[in-house]
Design a protein around this motif. Structure first.
Motif, PDB file in Angstrom:
ATOM      1  N   GLN A   1      93.678  24.156   4.968  1.00 52.33           N
ATOM      2  CA  GLN A   1      94.194  25.449   5.440  1.00 52.33           C
ATOM      3  C   GLN A   1      93.750  25.708   6.882  1.00 52.33           C
ATOM      4  O   GLN A   1      94.555  26.097   7.732  1.00 52.33           O
ATOM      5  N   GLU A   2      92.477  25.478   7.166  1.00 57.71           N
ATOM      6  CA  GLU A   2      91.965  25.676   8.532  1.00 57.71           C
ATOM      7  C   GLU A   2      92.632  24.714   9.520  1.00 57.71           C
ATOM      8  O   GLU A   2      93.017  25.109  10.622  1.00 57.71           O
ATOM      9  N   ALA A   3      92.748  23.441   9.110  1.00 65.61           N
ATOM     10  CA  ALA A   3      93.335  22.427   9.998  1.00 65.61           C
ATOM     11  C   ALA A   3      94.811  22.697  10.258  1.00 65.61           C
ATOM     12  O   ALA A   3      95.281  22.565  11.390  1.00 65.61           O
ATOM     13  N   LEU A   4      95.531  23.083   9.234  1.00 64.53           N
ATOM     14  CA  LEU A   4      96.946  23.388   9.404  1.00 64.53           C
ATOM     15  C   LEU A   4      97.148  24.611  10.285  1.00 64.53           C
ATOM     16  O   LEU A   4      98.066  24.649  11.106  1.00 64.53           O
ATOM     17  N   ALA A   5      96.279  25.600  10.137  1.00 62.12           N
ATOM     18  CA  ALA A   5      96.392  26.809  10.959  1.00 62.12           C
ATOM     19  C   ALA A   5      96.199  26.488  12.436  1.00 62.12           C
ATOM     20  O   ALA A   5      96.910  27.000  13.296  1.00 62.12           O
ATOM     21  N   SER A   6      95.251  25.616  12.731  1.00 56.56           N
ATOM     22  CA  SER A   6      94.966  25.321  14.137  1.00 56.56           C
ATOM     23  C   SER A   6      95.796  24.181  14.701  1.00 56.56           C
ATOM     24  O   SER A   6      96.215  24.231  15.856  1.00 56.56           O
ATOM     25  N   ASP A   7      96.064  23.148  13.896  1.00 57.08           N
ATOM     26  CA  ASP A   7      96.705  21.939  14.405  1.00 57.08           C
ATOM     27  C   ASP A   7      98.153  21.763  13.980  1.00 57.08           C
ATOM     28  O   ASP A   7      98.854  20.909  14.516  1.00 57.08           O
ATOM     29  N   GLY A   8      98.600  22.508  12.989  1.00 56.50           N
ATOM     30  CA  GLY A   8      99.979  22.383  12.540  1.00 56.50           C
ATOM     31  C   GLY A   8     100.194  21.205  11.616  1.00 56.50           C
ATOM     32  O   GLY A   8      99.253  20.586  11.112  1.00 56.50           O
ATOM     33  N   LEU A   9     101.452  20.887  11.403  1.00 55.57           N
ATOM     34  CA  LEU A   9     101.854  19.878  10.426  1.00 55.57           C
ATOM     35  C   LEU A   9     101.562  18.449  10.854  1.00 55.57           C
ATOM     36  O   LEU A   9     101.727  17.522  10.068  1.00 55.57           O
TER      37      LEU A   9
END
Length: 191
Positions: free
Chosen positions: A27-35
């Protein structure tokens, strides 16, 4: 919703903690880095080997769905909760602004909503999203707060466009303001 653990036997406590840790980091990685974030990077950030991630989520898409579809379901639940609000116009515009604000702050969620890859026509989540949005819209139109010529599909398209515009405005000057412009365009005109 992407992973099939609901029909499987219950996870051991350590496996459940590992799964929750993977979801949190994803969740954190997707929020900051996207898909574009990789399984390997999510595993590294979680402190696990990539096999642990694959054990819980056999594909990258399954992991992303587990993280992001829950957010879309919350938008649907919020719309349903606001469907009986006393001020229908205020409820409609507040929901639209909240969805935009939350999505713009989450790169992957924004990517999914903009592309329409989550809300595929005919999917249950798409039907739920459109129905909940439609109830908010219809009530707001009945009280004269929103233009009568808009449909739920129009508003969904405007939401997608708003996400793109907000991301561009935010990158340019850090302010979110396109939502106000789009909401003004949806307001009923008084003669």
């Amino acid at each position: 919703m992407g992973d099939d653990h609901s029909s499987a036997r219950p996870l051991r406590a350590d496996a459940r903690r590992n799964r929750e840790r993977v979801l949190q980091i994803a969740q954190e990685a997707l929020a900051s880095d996207g898909l574009t974030i990789s399984f390997d990077e999510i595993a590294r950030r979680a402190g696990f080997g990539v096999g642990t991630v694959y054990r819980h989520f056999p594909t990258k898409e399954a992991l992303f769905e587990a993280v992001l579809l829950g957010r879309i379901e919350r938008f649907v639940a919020d719309a349903r909760a606001l469907a009986t609000a006393e001020d229908a116009g205020k409820a409609f515009f507040a929901w639209f602004a909240r969805v935009t604000e939350q999505a713009v702050a989450n790169q992957a969620l924004c990517d999914m909503l903009e592309s329409g890859s989550v809300l595929r026509p005919g999917s249950t989540l798409e039907d739920d999203f459109t129905a909940a949005l439609g109830r908010l819209l219809t009530r707001a139109q009945r009280v004269g707060a929103v233009r009568a010529d808009l449909t739920a599909h129009d508003v969904r398209d405007l939401l997608r466009g708003c996400l793109t515009a907000e991301r561009q405005a935010r990158a340019r000057d850090g302010r979110l303001r396109m939502t106000d412009v789009i909401c003004d365009g949806m307001r009923a005109r008084t003669s």
